[in-house]
Design an enzyme around this catalytic site. Sequence first.
Site, mmCIF file in Angstrom:
data_model
loop_
_atom_site.group_PDB
_atom_site.id
_atom_site.type_symbol
_atom_site.label_atom_id
_atom_site.label_comp_id
_atom_site.label_asym_id
_atom_site.label_seq_id
_atom_site.Cartn_x
_atom_site.Cartn_y
_atom_site.Cartn_z
ATOM 1 N N TYR A 1 6.466 -38.967 -11.451
ATOM 2 C CA TYR A 1 6.560 -40.417 -11.855
ATOM 3 C C TYR A 1 7.645 -40.957 -11.394
ATOM 4 O O TYR A 1 7.751 -42.149 -11.317
ATOM 5 C CB TYR A 1 6.414 -40.065 -13.492
ATOM 6 C CG TYR A 1 5.036 -39.890 -13.903
ATOM 7 C CD1 TYR A 1 4.172 -40.917 -13.940
ATOM 8 C CD2 TYR A 1 4.608 -38.618 -14.081
ATOM 9 C CE1 TYR A 1 2.922 -40.832 -14.542
ATOM 10 C CE2 TYR A 1 3.313 -38.376 -14.473
ATOM 11 C CZ TYR A 1 2.382 -39.691 -14.663
ATOM 12 O OH TYR A 1 1.023 -39.471 -14.993
ATOM 13 N N HIS B 1 -5.026 -46.819 -19.445
ATOM 14 C CA HIS B 1 -4.313 -45.657 -19.255
ATOM 15 C C HIS B 1 -2.644 -45.730 -19.399
ATOM 16 O O HIS B 1 -1.979 -44.993 -18.765
ATOM 17 C CB HIS B 1 -4.629 -45.309 -17.750
ATOM 18 C CG HIS B 1 -6.088 -44.954 -17.492
ATOM 19 N ND1 HIS B 1 -6.813 -44.686 -16.560
ATOM 20 C CD2 HIS B 1 -7.221 -44.448 -18.563
ATOM 21 C CE1 HIS B 1 -8.008 -44.522 -16.734
ATOM 22 N NE2 HIS B 1 -8.290 -44.281 -17.907
ATOM 23 N N CYS C 1 7.247 -37.397 -33.794
ATOM 24 C CA CYS C 1 8.429 -38.247 -33.690
ATOM 25 C C CYS C 1 8.332 -39.914 -33.308
ATOM 26 O O CYS C 1 8.577 -40.522 -34.208
ATOM 27 C CB CYS C 1 9.308 -37.819 -32.696
ATOM 28 S SG CYS C 1 10.605 -38.728 -32.237
ATOM 29 N N GLY D 1 -12.223 -52.116 -7.007
ATOM 30 C CA GLY D 1 -11.113 -51.084 -6.632
ATOM 31 C C GLY D 1 -11.123 -50.032 -7.590
ATOM 32 O O GLY D 1 -9.811 -49.229 -7.565
ATOM 33 N N ASN E 1 -15.502 -53.109 -3.586
ATOM 34 C CA ASN E 1 -14.725 -51.940 -3.156
ATOM 35 C C ASN E 1 -14.685 -52.147 -1.735
ATOM 36 O O ASN E 1 -15.617 -52.268 -1.233
ATOM 37 C CB ASN E 1 -15.332 -50.623 -3.941
ATOM 38 C CG ASN E 1 -14.531 -49.439 -3.771
ATOM 39 O OD1 ASN E 1 -13.857 -48.784 -2.729
ATOM 40 N ND2 ASN E 1 -14.265 -49.086 -5.154
HETATM 41 C C1 BJW Z 1 -10.094 -50.318 -2.662
HETATM 42 C C2 BJW Z 1 -9.137 -50.913 -1.770
HETATM 43 C C3 BJW Z 1 -8.850 -52.211 -1.535
HETATM 44 C C4 BJW Z 1 -8.855 -48.715 -2.127
HETATM 45 N N1 BJW Z 1 -9.836 -52.936 -2.012
HETATM 46 N N2 BJW Z 1 -11.152 -51.327 -3.036
HETATM 47 C C5 BJW Z 1 -17.329 -37.286 -19.125
HETATM 48 C C6 BJW Z 1 -17.829 -36.405 -18.118
HETATM 49 C C7 BJW Z 1 -17.016 -35.833 -17.314
HETATM 50 C C8 BJW Z 1 -15.671 -35.780 -17.427
HETATM 51 C C9 BJW Z 1 -15.187 -36.418 -18.682
HETATM 52 C C10 BJW Z 1 -15.804 -36.904 -19.512
HETATM 53 N N3 BJW Z 1 -15.275 -37.761 -20.641
HETATM 54 C C11 BJW Z 1 -14.195 -37.237 -20.163
HETATM 55 C C12 BJW Z 1 -13.843 -36.509 -19.450
HETATM 56 C C13 BJW Z 1 -12.572 -35.771 -18.550
HETATM 57 C C14 BJW Z 1 -11.783 -36.903 -18.182
HETATM 58 C C15 BJW Z 1 -12.510 -37.233 -16.498
HETATM 59 O O1 BJW Z 1 -13.185 -38.284 -16.393
HETATM 60 N N4 BJW Z 1 -12.501 -36.254 -15.680
HETATM 61 C C16 BJW Z 1 -13.162 -36.640 -14.385
HETATM 62 C C17 BJW Z 1 -12.163 -36.472 -13.119
HETATM 63 C C18 BJW Z 1 -14.367 -35.584 -14.128
HETATM 64 N N5 BJW Z 1 -11.345 -38.060 -18.573
HETATM 65 C C19 BJW Z 1 -10.301 -37.877 -19.744
HETATM 66 O O2 BJW Z 1 -9.825 -37.040 -19.804
HETATM 67 C C20 BJW Z 1 -10.137 -39.353 -20.282
HETATM 68 N N6 BJW Z 1 -9.747 -38.966 -21.715
HETATM 69 C C21 BJW Z 1 -10.743 -38.820 -22.375
HETATM 70 O O3 BJW Z 1 -11.883 -39.067 -22.097
HETATM 71 O O4 BJW Z 1 -10.755 -38.412 -23.640
HETATM 72 C C22 BJW Z 1 -11.574 -38.022 -24.384
HETATM 73 C C23 BJW Z 1 -10.733 -37.630 -25.852
HETATM 74 C C24 BJW Z 1 -11.210 -38.061 -27.197
HETATM 75 C C25 BJW Z 1 -10.495 -37.746 -28.247
HETATM 76 C C26 BJW Z 1 -9.604 -36.897 -28.153
HETATM 77 C C27 BJW Z 1 -9.439 -36.367 -26.968
HETATM 78 C C28 BJW Z 1 -10.041 -36.742 -25.768
HETATM 79 C C29 BJW Z 1 -8.652 -39.775 -19.667
HETATM 80 C C30 BJW Z 1 -8.397 -39.830 -18.569
HETATM 81 C C31 BJW Z 1 -7.084 -40.520 -17.961
HETATM 82 C C32 BJW Z 1 -7.018 -40.903 -16.548
HETATM 83 N N7 BJW Z 1 -5.617 -40.775 -16.099
HETATM 84 C C33 BJW Z 1 -4.962 -41.355 -15.001
HETATM 85 C C34 BJW Z 1 -3.395 -40.941 -14.860
HETATM 86 C C35 BJW Z 1 -2.934 -42.068 -15.562
HETATM 87 C C36 BJW Z 1 -1.267 -42.228 -15.316
HETATM 88 C C37 BJW Z 1 -0.753 -42.202 -14.014
HETATM 89 O O5 BJW Z 1 -0.952 -43.340 -13.381
HETATM 90 O O6 BJW Z 1 -0.203 -41.289 -13.657
HETATM 91 O O7 BJW Z 1 -5.334 -42.501 -14.600
HETATM 92 S S1 BJW Z 1 -5.845 -40.061 -13.534
HETATM 93 C C38 BJW Z 1 -6.232 -41.373 -12.492
HETATM 94 O O8 BJW Z 1 -7.284 -41.751 -12.327
HETATM 95 C C39 BJW Z 1 -5.457 -42.787 -13.289
HETATM 96 C C40 BJW Z 1 -6.301 -43.876 -12.766
HETATM 97 O O9 BJW Z 1 -6.383 -44.961 -13.671
HETATM 98 C C41 BJW Z 1 -7.679 -42.982 -12.674
HETATM 99 C C42 BJW Z 1 -8.720 -43.660 -11.928
HETATM 100 O O10 BJW Z 1 -8.641 -43.969 -10.741
HETATM 101 P P1 BJW Z 1 -9.008 -45.224 -9.852
HETATM 102 O O11 BJW Z 1 -8.292 -46.365 -10.565
HETATM 103 O O12 BJW Z 1 -10.428 -45.204 -9.814
HETATM 104 O O13 BJW Z 1 -8.410 -44.843 -8.325
HETATM 105 P P2 BJW Z 1 -8.818 -44.032 -7.238
HETATM 106 O O14 BJW Z 1 -7.914 -43.610 -6.299
HETATM 107 O O15 BJW Z 1 -9.786 -42.697 -7.776
HETATM 108 O O16 BJW Z 1 -9.900 -44.903 -6.379
HETATM 109 C C43 BJW Z 1 -9.497 -46.099 -5.730
HETATM 110 C C44 BJW Z 1 -10.685 -46.709 -5.139
HETATM 111 O O17 BJW Z 1 -10.253 -48.171 -4.764
HETATM 112 C C45 BJW Z 1 -11.613 -46.179 -4.310
HETATM 113 O O18 BJW Z 1 -12.812 -46.320 -4.528
HETATM 114 C C46 BJW Z 1 -11.211 -47.013 -2.924
HETATM 115 O O19 BJW Z 1 -12.361 -47.092 -2.071
HETATM 116 C C47 BJW Z 1 -10.849 -48.393 -3.480
HETATM 117 N N8 BJW Z 1 -10.032 -49.181 -2.541
HETATM 118 N N9 BJW Z 1 -8.118 -49.695 -1.319
HETATM 119 C C48 BJW Z 1 -10.850 -52.433 -2.628
HETATM 120 N N10 BJW Z 1 -7.890 -52.712 -0.740
HETATM 121 ZN ZN ZN Z 2 11.510 -37.553 -30.578
#
Ligand code: BJW
Ligand code: ZN
Length: 247
Positions: A70, A126, A139, A195, A221
Site C-alpha cells: 500500500y 472499495h 475502536c 475499464g 474496455n
Molecule cells: C482498460 C485500459 C484502458 C486497462 N482503457 N480499459 C460471488 C461469486 C464468486 C466470488 C464471490 C462472490 N461474491 C463475493 C465473492 C468473493 C470476492 C470475489 O469477487 N472474488 C472473485 C475474484 C472470484 N468478492 C469479495 O470478497 C467482495 N466482498 C463481498 O462480496 O462480500 C460479501 C460479504 C457480505 C457480508 C459479509 C462479508 C462479506 C469484496 C471485493 C473487494 C475487492 N477489493 C479489491 C482491492 C481494493 C483495495 C485496493 O485497491 O487495494 O478491489 S481487489 C481489486 O479488484 C480492487 C479492484 O477494485 C477490483 C476490480 O478490479 P478492476 O477494477 O476490474 O481491475 P482489473 O485490473 O481487474 O481490470 C482492469 C480492466 O481494465 C481490464 O479489463 C483491462 O482490459 C482494462 N483496461 N487499461 C480501457 N486504458
Molecule cells: Zn484503535
Amino acid sequence: MRLPGEKVEEARRLLEETRFAGVLTGAGVSAESGVPTFRGKDGLWKQFRAEELATPEAFARDPGLVWEWYRWRRNLIREKEPNPAHRALVELEKRILERGGEFGLITQNVDGLHEKAGSRRVIPIHGNIWEVRCADPACGWKKVDRGELDPLPRCPECGGLARPGVVWFGEALPEEALVEVERILRGCDLFLVAGTSGVVQPAASFAWAARRRGAKVIEVNLVPTPLTQAAHLAFHGPAGEILPRLV
Ligand code: BJW
Ligand code: ZN
C-alpha cells in the site's frame, strides 16, 4: 483510433437521451493516468497477485508486507492526475444534471481520481487508499492522510495496528454505498461500464442487474470481458480515447 461510426452514433444518442445514467468504473479508467491495474502483467507487485495481498488473512499473517504494497501504491498514485476518461465522465455528469436528469458514478477505484477530476456523485465501493483506520472495528478510529506513513502505522486511540481504509476480499462493501448502488441499478435507464475486468463481485453483477431492470448497457474496455455479454454496445480501445468520443 477508428471506431464504427454507427455504433458511436447510437451510443451518443443513448447518452443524450438518458434521464438517469449509472456508471461503473474500474482500474482501466486510471491506467492512462499511470496507475497500474490489478490483473494482467502490470498487475503484479513483486511475485504477488492482488488476491494474495488484498485480504484480511494476508494482513493478519504479515501486516508489514501488506502495508509495504500500500505504501508503494500510495507513493505511485499521489502525484497522478486525472486523464481524459475521468474528464469525459465529469462532462457527462454535468450535462445530465443540467438538463434535470440523474447521475451516479460507482467506482471500484480507491485512487480518488474521479473526485480530483471534479465528479460530484461518486460512490467508492472499495474504499479509499488515502484513508487509514484502526484494524479493530470496535475502536473505530480513522482519518484521511495523504502523507508518507510509517512502515507499520498504529492507531493513536488504542495503540493497535492501523490498516488501509479499503475493502479486501471477503469483506462487506460499505452499507451506505450499497444502498446508493441499489438506487442506481433500480432507477437508471443507461448503465456505462468502463475499464473493469468484470471478475470481482459484487461489482461484476451490476451491469447484469441494470440490464435486467431495462437499462441499456454500454461497455468500454481495451478487450472483451465477461461483461461484454451484458452490453448492448461494446467499444474496445483505451477509455481515454473512447469516452471523450462518446460524450
Ligand atoms: C482498460 C485500459 C484502458 C486497462 N482503457 N480499459 C460471488 C461469486 C464468486 C466470488 C464471490 C462472490 N461474491 C463475493 C465473492 C468473493 C470476492 C470475489 O469477487 N472474488 C472473485 C475474484 C472470484 N468478492 C469479495 O470478497 C467482495 N466482498 C463481498 O462480496 O462480500 C460479501 C460479504 C457480505 C457480508 C459479509 C462479508 C462479506 C469484496 C471485493 C473487494 C475487492 N477489493 C479489491 C482491492 C481494493 C483495495 C485496493 O485497491 O487495494 O478491489 S481487489 C481489486 O479488484 C480492487 C479492484 O477494485 C477490483 C476490480 O478490479 P478492476 O477494477 O476490474 O481491475 P482489473 O485490473 O481487474 O481490470 C482492469 C480492466 O481494465 C481490464 O479489463 C483491462 O482490459 C482494462 N483496461 N487499461 C480501457 N486504458
Ligand atoms: Zn484503535
